[in-house]
Scaffold this active site. Structure first.
Site, PDB file in Angstrom:
ATOM      1  N   TYR A   1      -1.423  -1.082  10.165  1.00 28.90           N
ATOM      2  CA  TYR A   1      -1.615  -1.368   8.733  1.00 28.90           C
ATOM      3  C   TYR A   1      -0.389  -0.952   7.894  1.00 28.90           C
ATOM      4  O   TYR A   1       0.190  -1.771   7.181  1.00 28.90           O
ATOM      5  CB  TYR A   1      -2.885  -0.670   8.238  1.00 28.90           C
ATOM      6  CG  TYR A   1      -3.164  -0.880   6.771  1.00 28.90           C
ATOM      7  CD1 TYR A   1      -3.678  -2.089   6.313  1.00 28.90           C
ATOM      8  CD2 TYR A   1      -2.923   0.128   5.836  1.00 28.90           C
ATOM      9  CE1 TYR A   1      -3.939  -2.287   4.951  1.00 28.90           C
ATOM     10  CE2 TYR A   1      -3.176  -0.059   4.487  1.00 28.90           C
ATOM     11  CZ  TYR A   1      -3.683  -1.264   4.052  1.00 28.90           C
ATOM     12  OH  TYR A   1      -3.933  -1.456   2.707  1.00 28.90           O
TER      13      TYR A   1
ATOM     14  N   SER B   1       0.844  -1.196   0.000  1.00 32.49           N
ATOM     15  CA  SER B   1       0.000   0.000   0.000  1.00 32.49           C
ATOM     16  C   SER B   1       0.881   1.249   0.000  1.00 32.49           C
ATOM     17  O   SER B   1       2.003   1.216   0.544  1.00 32.49           O
ATOM     18  CB  SER B   1      -0.884   0.023   1.251  1.00 32.49           C
ATOM     19  OG  SER B   1      -1.540   1.281   1.365  1.00 32.49           O
TER      20      SER B   1
HETATM   21  N1  LIG Z   1      -8.697  -0.475  -1.695  1.00 36.08           N
HETATM   22  C1  LIG Z   1      -7.692   0.344  -1.462  1.00 36.08           C
HETATM   23  O1  LIG Z   1      -7.827   1.582  -1.515  1.00 36.08           O
HETATM   24  C2  LIG Z   1      -6.317  -0.216  -1.142  1.00 36.08           C
HETATM   25  C3  LIG Z   1      -5.253   0.702  -1.042  1.00 36.08           C
HETATM   26  C4  LIG Z   1      -3.984   0.223  -0.772  1.00 36.08           C
HETATM   27  C5  LIG Z   1      -3.754  -1.135  -0.629  1.00 36.08           C
HETATM   28  N2  LIG Z   1      -4.801  -2.007  -0.713  1.00 36.08           N
HETATM   29  C6  LIG Z   1      -4.504  -3.424  -0.553  1.00 36.08           C
HETATM   30  O2  LIG Z   1      -5.101  -4.163  -1.610  1.00 36.08           O
HETATM   31  C7  LIG Z   1      -5.427  -5.467  -1.157  1.00 36.08           C
HETATM   32  C8  LIG Z   1      -6.889  -5.775  -1.464  1.00 36.08           C
HETATM   33  O3  LIG Z   1      -7.671  -4.849  -0.737  1.00 36.08           O
HETATM   34  P1  LIG Z   1      -9.175  -4.482  -1.148  1.00 36.08           P
HETATM   35  O4  LIG Z   1      -9.288  -3.036  -1.090  1.00 36.08           O
HETATM   36  O5  LIG Z   1      -9.556  -5.216  -2.360  1.00 36.08           O
HETATM   37  O6  LIG Z   1      -9.931  -5.026   0.137  1.00 36.08           O
HETATM   38  P2  LIG Z   1     -11.222  -5.975   0.286  1.00 36.08           P
HETATM   39  O7  LIG Z   1     -12.204  -5.707  -0.789  1.00 36.08           O
HETATM   40  O8  LIG Z   1     -11.605  -5.806   1.711  1.00 36.08           O
HETATM   41  O9  LIG Z   1     -10.589  -7.403   0.050  1.00 36.08           O
HETATM   42  C9  LIG Z   1      -9.794  -8.024   1.023  1.00 36.08           C
HETATM   43  C10 LIG Z   1      -9.888  -9.493   0.812  1.00 36.08           C
HETATM   44  O10 LIG Z   1      -9.117 -10.163   1.815  1.00 36.08           O
HETATM   45  C11 LIG Z   1      -9.847 -11.286   2.265  1.00 36.08           C
HETATM   46  N3  LIG Z   1      -9.436 -11.575   3.639  1.00 36.08           N
HETATM   47  C12 LIG Z   1      -9.473 -10.757   4.715  1.00 36.08           C
HETATM   48  N4  LIG Z   1      -9.090 -11.425   5.806  1.00 36.08           N
HETATM   49  C13 LIG Z   1      -8.788 -12.683   5.417  1.00 36.08           C
HETATM   50  C14 LIG Z   1      -8.358 -13.849   6.091  1.00 36.08           C
HETATM   51  N5  LIG Z   1      -8.149 -13.888   7.422  1.00 36.08           N
HETATM   52  N6  LIG Z   1      -8.171 -14.976   5.372  1.00 36.08           N
HETATM   53  C15 LIG Z   1      -8.416 -14.998   4.041  1.00 36.08           C
HETATM   54  N7  LIG Z   1      -8.809 -13.926   3.349  1.00 36.08           N
HETATM   55  C16 LIG Z   1      -9.013 -12.780   4.030  1.00 36.08           C
HETATM   56  C17 LIG Z   1     -11.327 -10.891   2.162  1.00 36.08           C
HETATM   57  O11 LIG Z   1     -12.165 -12.011   1.930  1.00 36.08           O
HETATM   58  P3  LIG Z   1     -13.057 -12.720   3.080  1.00 36.08           P
HETATM   59  O12 LIG Z   1     -13.739 -11.644   3.825  1.00 36.08           O
HETATM   60  O13 LIG Z   1     -13.944 -13.655   2.321  1.00 36.08           O
HETATM   61  O14 LIG Z   1     -12.046 -13.483   3.919  1.00 36.08           O
HETATM   62  C18 LIG Z   1     -11.314 -10.000   0.921  1.00 36.08           C
HETATM   63  O15 LIG Z   1     -11.573 -10.769  -0.235  1.00 36.08           O
HETATM   64  C19 LIG Z   1      -5.094  -5.490   0.324  1.00 36.08           C
HETATM   65  O16 LIG Z   1      -3.820  -6.053   0.504  1.00 36.08           O
HETATM   66  C20 LIG Z   1      -5.066  -4.023   0.707  1.00 36.08           C
HETATM   67  O17 LIG Z   1      -4.268  -3.790   1.835  1.00 36.08           O
HETATM   68  C21 LIG Z   1      -6.087  -1.575  -0.952  1.00 36.08           C
END
Ligand SMILES: NC(=O)c1ccc[n+]([C@@H]2O[C@H](COP(=O)([O-])OP(=O)(O)OC[C@H]3O[C@@H](n4cnc5c(N)ncnc54)[C@H](OP(=O)(O)O)[C@@H]3O)[C@@H](O)[C@H]2O)c1
Length: 272
Positions: A166, A152
């Site tokens: 985080y 991130s």
């Molecule tokens: N969106 C942003 O603005 C942003 C910015 C910077 C970085 N990121 C990074 O991008 C990545 C994806 O984020 P996102 O925004 O797409 O978030 P998201 O929609 O909340 O997706 C996160 C995923 O992780 C899974 N997850 C969470 N805890 C878990 C566990 N204990 N075991 C297995 N799976 C788990 C969730 O599925 P379940 O609930 O089914 O387990 C979900 O599919 C992350 O690494 C995040 O830190 C996102």
């Protein structure tokens, strides 16, 4: 003679994406399916329907597996399930993560710290370790295997939101990426016939974790305004970067942390 054929080809590659049905994960999974890969997505939920939906993106296919990455036994059984079905793993994308454990530093519950580090840093460490034997037999000098860790911009800049664990977890995962990439040239890596690249992608604002902020047009505009591009990222922006890193186009790239953030990190008020 230079060869530009099939530069971005991922046909037939076997890909594991944790959190592959989430906001960003869906963009990564869709991109690989569109490119003809066999894609395993895994998270705590039953992903059968998501996998069916994602399979429609192209000639590849998507298969849903269930695993809570906070549990060591689930990490082992997830890898075992892949090994039972495949004798190669070309791409591992550590994408699953949690955020929003927000407290003042002085009041930060150490249990929240442990919970977050367990999913965001310990799990990718363990999953890479478990997948290495399979990936070691996969990469060749012509077609490398690829570990991609989704970190991130908050692991690069100092975010002001009291989400103390985080950014730390993401900075740690970026460092692990560089450590593993560096080691590949030594006795464990290339010289032993193994060809694996390790890279990280640092997203700026995207759908997924920010969904609540992005619900309204006003919210999307406000979040997008922090970037030079003037918009929130699209999941396929991250998918495209993963295709680059995992295909021949990215074979000379290892140990980098690539911001995909619409210029968030370089933007200044003077630009706007
Ligand atoms: N969106 C942003 O603005 C942003 C910015 C910077 C970085 N990121 C990074 O991008 C990545 C994806 O984020 P996102 O925004 O797409 O978030 P998201 O929609 O909340 O997706 C996160 C995923 O992780 C899974 N997850 C969470 N805890 C878990 C566990 N204990 N075991 C297995 N799976 C788990 C969730 O599925 P379940 O609930 O089914 O387990 C979900 O599919 C992350 O690494 C995040 O830190 C996102």
């Amino acid at each position: 003679m230079m060869n530009f054929n099939d530069m971005f080809d991922v046909t037939g590659k076997v890909v594991l994406i944790t959190g592959g049905a989430g906001g960003i994960g869906r963009g990564i999974a869709g991109a690989f399916v569109a490119g003809g890969a066999r894609v395993y997505i895994a998270s705590r939920s039953d992903l059968t329907e998501d996998a069916e939906e994602l399979s429609k993106y192209g000639v590849g296919e998507c298969i849903g597996l269930q695993a809570d990455l906070a549990r060591d036994e689930d990490i082992i059984s997830l890898t075992k399930q892949i090994k039972e079905r495949e004798n190669k793993l070309h791409v591992l994308v550590n994408n699953a993560a949690i955020a929003n454990l927000i407290h003042q530093f002085e009041d930060f519950p150490i249990d929240d710290f442990d919970t977050l580090i367990r999913v965001n840093l310990r799990a990718p460490f363990a999953l890479i370790k478990e997948c290495l034997p399979l990936m070691s037999q996969t990469g060749t000098a012509e077609a490398h295997a690829s570990v991609i860790n989704i970190v991130s911009v908050d692991g690069i800049r100092i975010a002001g939101d009291n989400d103390w664990a985080y950014g730390l977890s993401k900075a740690g995962l970026a460092h692990l990426t560089r450590q593993l990439a560096g080691r590949e040239g030594a006795k464990h890596g290339r010289n032993s016939g193994r060809h694996i690249t390790y890279n990280a992608i640092a997203p700026g604002p995207f759908p997924g974790m920010l969904d609540r902020l992005l619900e309204t047009e006003e919210g999307r505009k406000a979040v997008g305004a922090a970037t030079v591009s003037g918009r929130v990222g699209r999941p396929e922006d991250i998918g495209a970067a993963c295709i680059y890193l995992a295909s021949r186009a990215g074979s000379y790239v290892t140990g980098v942390v690539l911001p995909i953030d619409g210029g968030l990190l370089v933007g200044t008020k003077a630009n706007s």
